[in-house]
Write a protein that holds these residues in place. Structure first.
Motif, PDB file in Angstrom:
ATOM      1  N   LYS A  79       0.807  -1.212   0.000  1.00 36.21           N
ATOM      2  CA  LYS A  79       0.000   0.000   0.000  1.00 36.21           C
ATOM      3  C   LYS A  79       0.844   1.269   0.000  1.00 36.21           C
ATOM      4  CE  LYS A  79      -3.594  -2.426  -0.362  1.00 36.21           C
ATOM      5  NZ  LYS A  79      -4.650  -2.759   0.571  1.00 36.21           N
ATOM      6  N   ILE A  80       1.849   1.336   0.835  1.00 38.24           N
ATOM      7  CA  ILE A  80       2.649   2.572   0.919  1.00 38.24           C
ATOM      8  C   ILE A  80       3.340   2.838  -0.432  1.00 38.24           C
ATOM      9  CG2 ILE A  80       4.826   1.579   1.818  1.00 38.24           C
ATOM     10  CD1 ILE A  80       3.317   4.639   3.423  1.00 38.24           C
ATOM     11  N   ASP A 102       6.816   8.978  -5.899  1.00 39.02           N
ATOM     12  CA  ASP A 102       8.145   9.481  -5.528  1.00 39.02           C
ATOM     13  C   ASP A 102       8.332   9.702  -4.031  1.00 39.02           C
ATOM     14  OD1 ASP A 102       8.792   9.423  -8.212  1.00 39.02           O
ATOM     15  OD2 ASP A 102       8.110  11.489  -8.540  1.00 39.02           O
ATOM     16  N   ALA A 103       7.285  10.115  -3.329  1.00 35.06           N
ATOM     17  CA  ALA A 103       7.415  10.328  -1.878  1.00 35.06           C
ATOM     18  C   ALA A 103       6.034  10.244  -1.239  1.00 35.06           C
ATOM     19  CB  ALA A 103       8.045  11.682  -1.580  1.00 35.06           C
ATOM     20  N   LEU A 125       7.799  11.484   6.534  1.00 33.30           N
ATOM     21  CA  LEU A 125       8.233  10.915   5.253  1.00 33.30           C
ATOM     22  C   LEU A 125       8.455   9.413   5.436  1.00 33.30           C
ATOM     23  CD1 LEU A 125       9.049  11.493   2.300  1.00 33.30           C
ATOM     24  CD2 LEU A 125      11.391  11.868   3.130  1.00 33.30           C
ATOM     25  N   SER A 126       7.643   8.609   4.738  1.00 28.87           N
ATOM     26  CA  SER A 126       7.619   7.164   4.989  1.00 28.87           C
ATOM     27  C   SER A 126       8.133   6.335   3.823  1.00 28.87           C
ATOM     28  CB  SER A 126       6.184   6.729   5.315  1.00 28.87           C
ATOM     29  OG  SER A 126       5.679   7.496   6.394  1.00 28.87           O
ATOM     30  N   TYR A 127       8.115   6.933   2.629  1.00 29.21           N
ATOM     31  CA  TYR A 127       8.540   6.225   1.410  1.00 29.21           C
ATOM     32  C   TYR A 127       9.111   7.252   0.463  1.00 29.21           C
ATOM     33  CZ  TYR A 127       8.010   3.225  -2.800  1.00 29.21           C
ATOM     34  OH  TYR A 127       8.213   2.490  -3.936  1.00 29.21           O
ATOM     35  N   THR A 131      11.403   4.563   4.298  1.00 32.58           N
ATOM     36  CA  THR A 131      12.370   5.285   5.126  1.00 32.58           C
ATOM     37  C   THR A 131      12.612   4.578   6.450  1.00 32.58           C
ATOM     38  OG1 THR A 131      10.633   6.570   6.213  1.00 32.58           O
ATOM     39  CG2 THR A 131      11.577   7.493   4.174  1.00 32.58           C
ATOM     40  N   GLY A 132      11.726   3.644   6.789  1.00 31.07           N
ATOM     41  CA  GLY A 132      11.828   2.980   8.090  1.00 31.07           C
ATOM     42  C   GLY A 132      10.927   3.603   9.138  1.00 31.07           C
ATOM     43  N   GLU A 133      10.438   4.805   8.850  1.00 31.82           N
ATOM     44  CA  GLU A 133       9.488   5.436   9.772  1.00 31.82           C
ATOM     45  C   GLU A 133       8.095   4.876   9.486  1.00 31.82           C
ATOM     46  OE1 GLU A 133      10.280   7.694  12.039  1.00 31.82           O
ATOM     47  OE2 GLU A 133      12.326   8.201  11.409  1.00 31.82           O
TER      48      GLU A 133
END
Ligand code: ZN
Ligand code: CU
Length: 493
Positions: free
Chosen positions: A83-84, A455-456, A463-465, A471-473
């Motif tokens: 999903k992310i 892209d983000a 910021l997760s991807y 990003t690991g968050e």
């Protein structure tokens, strides 16, 4: 006029902003602080810890997947990669009558609750316990939840092939009310499945009664999506009118070759009902469906691909007709030997899919099945496919309208307060994507692939991807039904 620099955590500059309302894009900068959108405009006088140059790419509200079966996945695989990677920042679980809570199983989960996992996946006898588990898992995306009618039946009844008694309905209502008090978004049903098919409309009507006072809604995988679909739609309208609640028809489709081409008629029925009561629908952008293997659909008139089989896992990826030929048996007999199993049904016409997807009342929902080893590609591809394949390449709908179907329409209908729009004060769920590159990569043969052009992704301002990497968050959490949902939901239908 002098201007003091204002401070943000994150500043996204030079974006084409699709605000989620369906308005055409405009060039804007967006500032995020403490998880919220704090400014939108020309923000050249702002300072930020992180500045992202959008360079004309599209910035939109994070996508809301209104139709998921991610109930246990958000806990067991909290990174939520399928999903992310699509830019989805909120999932709604508990669709099609099946939810992971409140559930206390007496044995193995009845079909199709097994789509959510095996017996050990059901550990939440109350909704409050489920909410706690979601938050403890810190999923990468936000989680809203419906309560499944079939799940409640399995709690209260000794067998599911009959109508519930008034006492059993009372027991179900008590459990539904506990869930609503803890922020559940509404009730879902899956009346086509054997475990709920024997429930008369009156059972669902009675169970739906507590929804209105809570500002909740009713969603339904209808009694049938085949030839009698108009009757099934009438049944859904009737429940909504009886309980005075908005209705969402899940994965609206004209299933089965004899039913192809009827989407015009079906949408006419929906439009007629919408003049009387709040009703909408969701759909996924593919002409094949997927669920557990239903022997009633093994008639030989459509191709059916097996995605998993408990006794014959080696048959995943093959057609039932190929397996039957290999075994020298009828397709029906092959189907029996494969059970329990999962399947992809080649059962829709592309013309119907396009007509339903482009209708203004339709939201996008993936209906992805995360526990399937060979999942239908909608799990990883639904949202980028609408943006890239249908909006851009096929010009079926404007990009801003595609975004609206994934964001503001979804948030208003389901009562997700302050989400679904890029708006000052709203939660900073955001996705930055490249309109010329965005596209699904998942295919029926290779379904577990991240989409292109996302892209983000920010979830609650974090910021997760970014550029193909997490990003690991993980900043998602359980989201309760919003206080303002009742008025909003009606206004949006
Ligand atoms: Zn369904
Ligand atoms: Cu579903």
């Amino acid at each position: 006029m002098h201007s003091h620099p204002e401070a943000a955590d994150t500043l996204i500059v030079g974006a084409q902003l699709y605000d989620g309302t369906g308005a055409p894009p405009v060039e804007r900068d967006v500032a995020v602080r403490d998880g919220r959108i704090v400014a939108i405009g020309n923000l050249s006088n702002w300072l930020a810890e992180e500045v992202i140059e959008a360079e004309g790419r599209a910035l939109a509200p994070g996508f809301i997947d209104v139709h998921t079966h991610d109930d246990t996945h958000v806990i067991r695989s909290p990174q939520m990669l399928p999903k992310i990677t699509q830019g989805v920042t909120t999932v709604i679980v508990g669709n099609c009558g099946i939810s992971a809570s409140p559930v206390a199983l007496k044995g193995d989960p009845p079909d199709p609750m097994n789509l959510l996992g095996e017996r050990d996946a059901f550990q939440y006898p109350t909704f409050a316990e489920y909410v706690k588990a979601v938050n403890a898992a810190r999923p990468a995306v936000n989680v809203g939840a419906l309560i499944g009618h079939t799940a409640l039946r399995s709690n209260q009844m000794d067998r599911l092939d009959r109508a519930a008694t008034p006492q059993e309905i009372d027991g179900m209502r008590t459990q539904l009310e506990e869930a609503l008090a803890n922020g559940a978004l509404g009730l879902s049903s899956g009346l086509a499945y054997g475990s709920a098919f024997a429930a008369p409309t009156e059972e669902v009507m009675a169970l739906a009664e507590p929804l209105a006072a809570a500002g909740a809604l009713y969603t339904t995988h209808m009694r049938t999506e085949f030839d009698a679909i108009l009757d099934a739609m009438d049944e859904a309208y009737r429940v909504g009118r009886h309980a005075h609640v908005p209705v969402v028809i899940s994965h609206l489709k004209c299933a089965g070759p004899s039913n192809w081409g009827r989407s015009e008629e079906v949408l006419k029925s929906l439009e007629g009902a919408r003049r009387m009561q709040p009703i909408g629908c969701d759909c996924y952008p593919y002409n094949r469906s997927s669920s557990t293997l239903d022997l009633k659909q093994v008639t030989g008139d459509i191709d059916i691909t097996i995605t998993w089989s408990e006794p014959h896992p080696e048959m995943a990826g093959k057609l039932v007709k190929e397996i039957a030929a290999e075994w020298g048996v009828t397709q029906q007999e092959a189907g029996k030997r494969l059970q329990p199993a999962g399947a992809v049904y080649h059962n829709m016409s592309e013309e119907d899919v396009r007509r339903i997807l482009s209708h203004p009342a339709t939201m996008v929902g993936s209906d992805g099945l995360p526990n399937d080893p060979l999942p239908h590609p909608r799990l990883w591809g639904a949202f980028p496919r609408v943006l890239g394949h249908y909006a851009r390449d096929a010009a079926l709908l404007p990009l801003e309208e595609a975004v609206r179907k994934m964001t503001s329409l979804s948030a208003r209908r389901f009562g997700l307060a302050q989400r679904g729009e890029v708006h000052i004060g709203y939660h900073a769920d955001l996705v930055l994507f490249s309109p010329d590159k965005v596209l699904d990569a998942a295919t029926f043969e290779k379904p577990q692939q991240a989409a292109h052009g996302i892209d983000a992704v920010w979830v609650n301002g974090v910021l997760s991807y970014r550029d193909g990497e997490v990003t690991g968050e993980r900043a998602g959490h359980f989201v309760a039904r919003g206080a303002a949902s009742k008025g909003d939901a009606h206004g949006a239908f």
